[in-house]
Design an enzyme around this catalytic site. Structure first.
Site, PDB file in Angstrom:
ATOM      1  N   CYS A 186       0.839  -1.209   0.000  1.00 17.63           N
ATOM      2  CA  CYS A 186       0.000   0.000   0.000  1.00 17.63           C
ATOM      3  C   CYS A 186       0.871   1.256   0.000  1.00 17.63           C
ATOM      4  CB  CYS A 186      -0.903   0.017   1.221  1.00 17.63           C
ATOM      5  SG  CYS A 186      -2.523  -0.678   0.917  1.00 17.63           S
ATOM      6  N   HIS A 187       0.453   2.238  -0.784  1.00 16.96           N
ATOM      7  CA  HIS A 187       1.152   3.519  -0.788  1.00 16.96           C
ATOM      8  C   HIS A 187       0.683   4.373   0.395  1.00 16.96           C
ATOM      9  CE1 HIS A 187       1.378   2.233  -5.019  1.00 16.96           C
ATOM     10  NE2 HIS A 187       2.503   2.923  -5.063  1.00 16.96           N
ATOM     11  N   ASP A 204     -13.223  -8.018  20.397  1.00 17.82           N
ATOM     12  CA  ASP A 204     -12.416  -8.042  21.612  1.00 17.82           C
ATOM     13  C   ASP A 204     -13.207  -7.541  22.818  1.00 17.82           C
ATOM     14  OD1 ASP A 204      -9.775  -8.200  23.019  1.00 17.82           O
ATOM     15  OD2 ASP A 204     -10.144  -6.048  23.222  1.00 17.82           O
TER      16      ASP A 204
END
Length: 301
Positions: free
Chosen positions: A63-64, A113
């Site tokens: 990813c950039h 979570d």
């Protein structure tokens, strides 16, 4: 990482979802009534999603890094599930769909979570892209109904000294959009021949006439002066876009005298004579410049 230096920044948007399924309705009631021991599930998960959106490039190797200029996290609560929706905007050279999906998945994981002490049957499902806008996917890529002519202006190449590269670069880029190149010729830096080529193309019904060469500052660079009297209208925005794009890559691009305008319904462009300059000029304005033909035919912007 994929090379995106040839792209121009545009407004990009993406919406992604994730679905958190619970095993009992009491879990959803606990979320709604703020009865979860670990805290406010929706607000905590939203905060985690905002962090995740901005840190996607740290997690996904290819990813950039890009500017996240808007992020919204919203929820749809059902009896046995929570749908997470993440919308992200940027003005950049590449899209934000991975960022949106990453943020949605982290929102869902944060919920998992926080809720697992209350519900051991929670699952996360359907992490997917819902919508994306901006970039190549929004642009038409087949312009096979259009025709073009490419004229190389160079004294040396016309004499057989040296080989044309810029004209071939332009032809290659036109053909990627399906545009038919019906004429290609090399002429010297001669005003009469430059003007004759334009009039010939107009008579043939050519849609796009592109010159390469003769736009610099040497005494024999005559292309702009030769074309300007023939143009019905100049299109300064195209010229500005070409120079701005080039200036971000080569400081001397400001010396280019690229020209854009119309002769009747024919679009005329005069681009630099170097292969790199011609290619970058094409990248700067294509395919967006082809919207001109809708407007020339009478359609609204």
């Amino acid at each position: 990482m994929i090379n995106i230096t040839h792209k121009s920044p545009t407004l990009r948007k993406a919406i992604a979802q994730a679905i958190v399924k619970v095993s009992k309705p009491e879990t959803i009631l606990a979320v709604k009534n703020h009865g979860v021991p670990k805290g406010d599930v929706l607000e905590m998960a939203k905060t985690a999603g905002l962090f995740a959106a901005k840190r996607t490039a740290d997690m996904i190797p290819d990813c950039h890094p890009l500017p996240i200029e808007f992020t919204a996290v919203s929820y749809e609560l059902g009896e046995m599930e929570i749908k997470v929706l993440v919308e992200i905007h940027t003005i950049y050279k590449t899209g934000v769909e991975v960022e949106a999906m990453h943020a949605a998945s982290v929102v869902a994981l944060t919920m998992y979570d926080m809720l697992k002490p209350l519900d051991k049957g929670i699952s996360i499902e359907q992490i997917k892209l819902i919508e994306k806008r901006g970039g190549k996917s929004d642009q038409k890529t087949d312009f096979s109904e259009l025709s073009a002519a490419v004229i190389v202006c160079s004294d040396s190449i016309a004499k057989g000294v040296g080989e044309d590269k810029s004209g071939k670069v332009i032809i290659g880029k036109l053909e990627r959009f399906g545009i038919q190149v019906l004429d290609y010729k090399v002429i010297p830096d001669d005003s009469d021949q430059i003007q004759s080529a334009a009039n010939d193309a107009l008579a043939l019904g050519i849609d796009i006439l592109i010159y390469t060469g003769g736009t610099g500052l040497s005494p024999r660079d005559l292309t702009p002066e030769s074309l300007e009297p023939l143009l019905d209208r100049r299109i300064p925005g195209i010229e500005e876009a070409i120079r701005s794009y080039g200036q971000q890559r080569v400081p001397t691009a400001m010396l280019s005298r690229s020209v854009a305008g119309t002769m009747g319904k024919m679009l005329v462009l005069a681009l630099p004579g170097s292969a790199a300059g011609a290619g970058e000029s094409m990248d700067a304005v294509f395919p967006a410049v082809l919207h001109a033909f809708k407007v020339l035919s009478g359609e609204r912007h």
